[in-house]
Design an enzyme around this catalytic site. Sequence first.
Site, PDB file in Angstrom:
ATOM      1  CG  HIS A  34      -1.874   0.996   1.423  1.00  0.00           C
ATOM      2  ND1 HIS A  34      -1.601   2.262   1.875  1.00  0.00           N
ATOM      3  CD2 HIS A  34      -3.208   0.964   1.197  1.00  0.00           C
ATOM      4  CE1 HIS A  34      -2.730   2.958   1.915  1.00  0.00           C
ATOM      5  NE2 HIS A  34      -3.715   2.193   1.514  1.00  0.00           N
TER       6      HIS A  34
ATOM      7  CG  ASP B 241       0.621  -2.554   6.144  1.00  0.00           C
ATOM      8  OD1 ASP B 241      -0.313  -2.631   6.974  1.00  0.00           O
ATOM      9  OD2 ASP B 241       0.507  -1.975   5.041  1.00  0.00           O
TER      10      ASP B 241
ATOM     11  CD  GLN C  35      -6.969  -4.448   4.190  1.00  0.00           C
ATOM     12  OE1 GLN C  35      -7.858  -5.168   4.631  1.00  0.00           O
ATOM     13  NE2 GLN C  35      -7.206  -3.205   3.797  1.00  0.00           N
TER      14      GLN C  35
ATOM     15  CE  LYS D 263      -7.167  -0.005   6.315  1.00  0.00           C
ATOM     16  NZ  LYS D 263      -7.935   0.499   5.173  1.00  0.00           N
TER      17      LYS D 263
ATOM     18  CB  CYS E  94      -3.785   3.415  -1.450  1.00  0.00           C
ATOM     19  SG  CYS E  94      -4.896   4.779  -1.186  1.00  0.00           S
TER      20      CYS E  94
HETATM   21  N1  PMP Z   1      -1.776  -0.944   4.513  1.00  0.00           N
HETATM   22  C1  PMP Z   1      -2.732  -1.658   3.922  1.00  0.00           C
HETATM   23  C2  PMP Z   1      -2.406  -3.033   3.435  1.00  0.00           C
HETATM   24  C3  PMP Z   1      -4.007  -1.107   3.776  1.00  0.00           C
HETATM   25  O1  PMP Z   1      -4.960  -1.826   3.177  1.00  0.00           O
HETATM   26  C4  PMP Z   1      -4.267   0.195   4.250  1.00  0.00           C
HETATM   27  C5  PMP Z   1      -5.633   0.833   4.088  1.00  0.00           C
HETATM   28  N2  PMP Z   1      -6.261   0.627   2.868  1.00  0.00           N
HETATM   29  C6  PMP Z   1      -3.233   0.887   4.868  1.00  0.00           C
HETATM   30  C7  PMP Z   1      -2.005   0.297   4.984  1.00  0.00           C
HETATM   31  C8  PMP Z   1      -3.423   2.273   5.378  1.00  0.00           C
HETATM   32  O2  PMP Z   1      -4.328   2.278   6.418  1.00  0.00           O
HETATM   33  P1  PMP Z   1      -4.834   3.673   7.015  1.00  0.00           P
HETATM   34  O3  PMP Z   1      -5.517   4.391   5.897  1.00  0.00           O
HETATM   35  O4  PMP Z   1      -5.750   3.282   8.108  1.00  0.00           O
HETATM   36  O5  PMP Z   1      -3.628   4.394   7.490  1.00  0.00           O
END
Ligand code: PMP
Length: 414
Positions: free
Chosen positions: A122, A200, A203, A226, A368
């Site tokens: 991401h 990270d 997910q 999430k 993203c």
């Molecule tokens: N890493 C992953 C794999 C994600 O899916 C996301 C959110 N789509 C993020 C990081 C970023 O999360 P946040 O917007 O809550 O900072």
Amino acid sequence: MALDAERIRKDFPILESVYNGKKLVYLDNAATTQKPRQVIDRISEYYRTYNANIHRGMYAISVKATEEYVRSKEMAAKFINAGSYREIIYTRNTTESLNVLALALGEKLSRGDTVLISTMEHHSNIVPWQMLARRKGIALEYVDVAEDKSSLDMEGLKAKLERKPKIVSMTMASNVLGTVNDAKAITRLAHGAGATVILDGAQHVPHMRTDVKELGCDFLAFSSHKMLGPSGIGVLYGKEELLESMEPVLGGGDMIRSVDFQSSTWNELPWKFEAGTSNIEGGIGFGAAIEYLNGIGMDNVKAHEDELTAYALKRFSEIKGMKVHGLKGDRFGERIGVMSFSIDGAHPHDIAQVFDSEGIAIRAGHHCAMPLVTSVLNEDSVARMSFYVYNGKEDIDKVVDAVRKVKAVLKIKD
Ligand code: PMP
């Protein structure tokens, strides 16, 4: 049945709402999840009965607010099997947690050092390292996605580790492909090469059991929003001895032990990394979300998503021209309930729009993860549906009907 989605759904007021004349079918859980009454009520109770700043108050409601905020950290620590709440720093989200690490650990890197990430990341696990690379002259390297366009190239990882990167920062589960990476093996291999390991978990933590002791990682980042909790609360887990050895990134109230005109000393963990007034209601609401998920059981959450994933893959395989990205066949269990797809002849934004007219909320775009979508999947954009505890097979049936409608509206021949 792993869990009773029908009963769970009743806890979520928004799922009763009517959307474009249809009852909301919410399938954008990878972006953010809906909130159960228990979370909404816990936050409302805080504002109605004990709203006060934490830590400093010598009066009853401040003491209670502090206790509840700390209690949520204790629950978060237990949820990922951390040593104690001292290892749980609250940030705004996964993105901020990763930025804090890039700043704090980046301080110790010098020109020529390498940070290793993957092409599956991401943007939140790419951009902070690019910024660091620009600032400090370090090299940023990528492990590729394997030829299956779904899983991480573990041989490529081993080859890149030979160059002894100082930091390895990888996603545990892809928000586009749904792939669950073998984070334990990644951590073991990266530690073997002498790297500090960041995972990270944005997910992963919401969708399956996550145990930092078993993983052995040095740091883990994830977001409350999430996993049924409020927005504005993220977790940065770090091994205590590593957090102790790091300098804080933000300075101000609460993170200090003492201040004189020239210098300051730092507060104990985890407060050293939480400058200024915290997102108190967010932390307290997050505690309620963790309690809710504990009530279901994370193994049940994963089993439920497996069931939905297997069902969706089977139903979608019957649709001509529909391509589902990520692992399929008997490897469906190696993914979370995130499913990106394309339909021949239909732009993903048109798909999302037709779905919207049917009351189905999905997302279309690069999610993203532009390097992954454009360079690995060779698409400008993909449609993505993502499941959680309140979704059922009937939601997937509605998606199948909506795909038929997309084809009809766009006059795509079967
Ligand atoms: N890493 C992953 C794999 C994600 O899916 C996301 C959110 N789509 C993020 C990081 C970023 O999360 P946040 O917007 O809550 O900072």
